[in-house]
Design a protein around this motif. Structure first.
Motif, mmCIF file in Angstrom:
data_model
loop_
_atom_site.group_PDB
_atom_site.id
_atom_site.type_symbol
_atom_site.label_atom_id
_atom_site.label_comp_id
_atom_site.label_asym_id
_atom_site.label_seq_id
_atom_site.Cartn_x
_atom_site.Cartn_y
_atom_site.Cartn_z
ATOM 1 N N TYR A 263 0.903 -1.236 -0.013
ATOM 2 C CA TYR A 263 -0.021 -0.041 0.001
ATOM 3 C C TYR A 263 0.985 1.013 -0.092
ATOM 4 C CZ TYR A 263 -3.763 -3.020 1.272
ATOM 5 O OH TYR A 263 -4.649 -4.178 1.174
ATOM 6 N N PHE A 264 0.381 2.414 -0.688
ATOM 7 C CA PHE A 264 1.059 3.481 -0.725
ATOM 8 C C PHE A 264 0.265 4.584 -0.232
ATOM 9 C CE2 PHE A 264 2.206 7.412 -2.775
ATOM 10 C CZ PHE A 264 3.643 7.669 -2.415
ATOM 11 N N SER A 265 1.188 5.639 0.575
ATOM 12 C CA SER A 265 0.484 6.705 0.956
ATOM 13 C C SER A 265 1.656 7.988 1.216
ATOM 14 C CB SER A 265 -0.048 6.566 2.336
ATOM 15 O OG SER A 265 -0.411 7.707 2.897
ATOM 16 N N ASN A 266 1.205 9.093 0.868
ATOM 17 C CA ASN A 266 1.838 10.230 1.153
ATOM 18 C C ASN A 266 1.454 11.064 2.509
ATOM 19 O OD1 ASN A 266 -0.466 11.733 0.550
ATOM 20 N ND2 ASN A 266 0.172 12.453 -1.391
ATOM 21 N N ASP A 267 0.715 10.339 3.152
ATOM 22 C CA ASP A 267 0.333 11.173 4.395
ATOM 23 C C ASP A 267 0.317 10.088 5.597
ATOM 24 O OD1 ASP A 267 -2.126 9.880 3.966
ATOM 25 O OD2 ASP A 267 -3.278 11.588 3.801
ATOM 26 N N GLU A 268 0.389 8.717 5.265
ATOM 27 C CA GLU A 268 0.167 7.696 6.239
ATOM 28 C C GLU A 268 -0.910 7.807 7.030
ATOM 29 O OE1 GLU A 268 3.827 7.248 8.778
ATOM 30 O OE2 GLU A 268 4.981 6.727 6.912
ATOM 31 N N VAL A 269 -2.187 8.137 6.430
ATOM 32 C CA VAL A 269 -3.453 8.113 6.705
ATOM 33 C C VAL A 269 -4.289 7.292 5.671
ATOM 34 C CG1 VAL A 269 -5.560 9.618 7.226
ATOM 35 C CG2 VAL A 269 -3.350 10.255 8.372
ATOM 36 N N ASN A 270 -4.162 7.820 4.548
ATOM 37 C CA ASN A 270 -4.889 7.242 3.532
ATOM 38 C C ASN A 270 -4.089 6.491 2.602
ATOM 39 O OD1 ASN A 270 -7.385 9.137 3.873
ATOM 40 N ND2 ASN A 270 -5.814 10.452 3.288
ATOM 41 N N TRP A 271 -4.301 5.080 2.654
ATOM 42 C CA TRP A 271 -3.665 4.141 2.149
ATOM 43 C C TRP A 271 -4.252 3.500 0.715
ATOM 44 C CZ3 TRP A 271 1.421 3.581 3.660
ATOM 45 C CH2 TRP A 271 1.797 3.759 5.263
ATOM 46 N N LYS A 272 -3.476 3.270 -0.124
ATOM 47 C CA LYS A 272 -4.091 2.977 -1.367
ATOM 48 C C LYS A 272 -3.271 1.677 -1.907
ATOM 49 C CE LYS A 272 -4.984 3.702 -6.238
ATOM 50 N NZ LYS A 272 -4.111 3.940 -7.314
ATOM 51 N N ARG A 273 -4.054 0.581 -2.269
ATOM 52 C CA ARG A 273 -3.137 -0.665 -2.342
ATOM 53 C C ARG A 273 -2.657 -0.624 -3.805
ATOM 54 N NH1 ARG A 273 -5.586 -6.934 -2.762
ATOM 55 N NH2 ARG A 273 -3.679 -7.687 -3.934
ATOM 56 N N GLU A 274 -1.335 -0.735 -4.125
ATOM 57 C CA GLU A 274 -0.875 -0.531 -5.504
ATOM 58 C C GLU A 274 -0.581 -2.129 -5.898
ATOM 59 O OE1 GLU A 274 0.887 2.181 -6.915
ATOM 60 O OE2 GLU A 274 -0.532 3.257 -5.544
ATOM 61 N N PHE A 275 -0.110 -2.947 -5.375
ATOM 62 C CA PHE A 275 -0.148 -4.425 -6.065
ATOM 63 C C PHE A 275 -0.023 -5.415 -4.964
ATOM 64 C CE2 PHE A 275 3.958 -1.824 -5.758
ATOM 65 C CZ PHE A 275 4.631 -2.963 -5.118
ATOM 66 N N SER A 276 -0.195 -6.629 -5.318
ATOM 67 C CA SER A 276 -0.149 -7.869 -4.350
ATOM 68 C C SER A 276 1.101 -8.616 -4.618
ATOM 69 C CB SER A 276 -1.155 -8.946 -4.641
ATOM 70 O OG SER A 276 -0.818 -9.458 -6.070
ATOM 71 N N TRP A 277 1.239 -9.514 -3.639
ATOM 72 C CA TRP A 277 2.655 -10.308 -3.327
ATOM 73 C C TRP A 277 2.887 -11.054 -4.924
ATOM 74 C CZ3 TRP A 277 6.564 -10.363 -0.127
ATOM 75 C CH2 TRP A 277 6.393 -9.834 1.140
ATOM 76 N N TYR A 278 1.860 -11.248 -5.612
ATOM 77 C CA TYR A 278 2.030 -12.149 -6.741
ATOM 78 C C TYR A 278 1.537 -11.515 -7.941
ATOM 79 C CZ TYR A 278 2.740 -16.245 -3.537
ATOM 80 O OH TYR A 278 3.308 -16.661 -2.517
#
Length: 144
Positions: free
Chosen positions: A129-144
């Motif tokens: 997951y990515f965030s630029n504020d460590e509050v709102n996280w967006k899943r970017e990709f899975s392990w596979y």
């Protein structure tokens, strides 16, 4: 033919000089690079016995590896280069899973890391997951 070379040389020099002046006066932080904070957090809910192993490096800098327990993090500050090619790649390993990902890449991250230039990753069982504020996280990709 010699006439065109005589004309082109001063013209090329003038263009190069204008570019340098532009970079020094109007875009000084582009010349010296912008600083970004990158952070990778172990967001697993229960991996007390099996740490998340991380190894990060760029073309110019090997940050080394760490074993992260729950909620531990691996952080670093970077400065972008003049050419806009700064790129940090991290490899993660947990149990039998292994994944390499771009923790920071100029074309993708110079705007999405926000005005505070903070690029955070949270690694969980179901992905990254990515965030630029460590509050709102967006899943970017899975392990596979």
């Amino acid at each position: 033919m010699k006439i065109s070379i005589r004309i082109m040389l001063p013209f090329s020099f003038a263009i190069a000089l204008m570019l340098v002046v532009y970079m020094l006066i109007l875009q000084p932080d582009q010349l010296h690079g912008r600083e970004y904070d990158v952070r990778v957090v172990n967001g697993f809910t229960n991996n007390n016995s099996l740490p998340l192993v991380i190894w990060c490096a760029s073309k110019d800098s090997d940050l080394g590896g760490r074993a992260l327990q729950e909620h531990d993090d691996f952080s670093w500050r970077l400065r972008t280069n003049l050419w806009g090619t700064t790129h940090f790649l991290c490899t993660m390993k947990w149990d039998q899973k292994r994944k390499s990902f771009d923790a920071f890449k100029v074309p993708r991250d110079i705007y999405r890391c926000g005005p505070l230039r903070k690029c955070s990753w949270l690694v969980r069982e179901d992905g990254f997951y990515f965030s630029n504020d460590e509050v709102n996280w967006k899943r970017e990709f899975s392990w596979y």
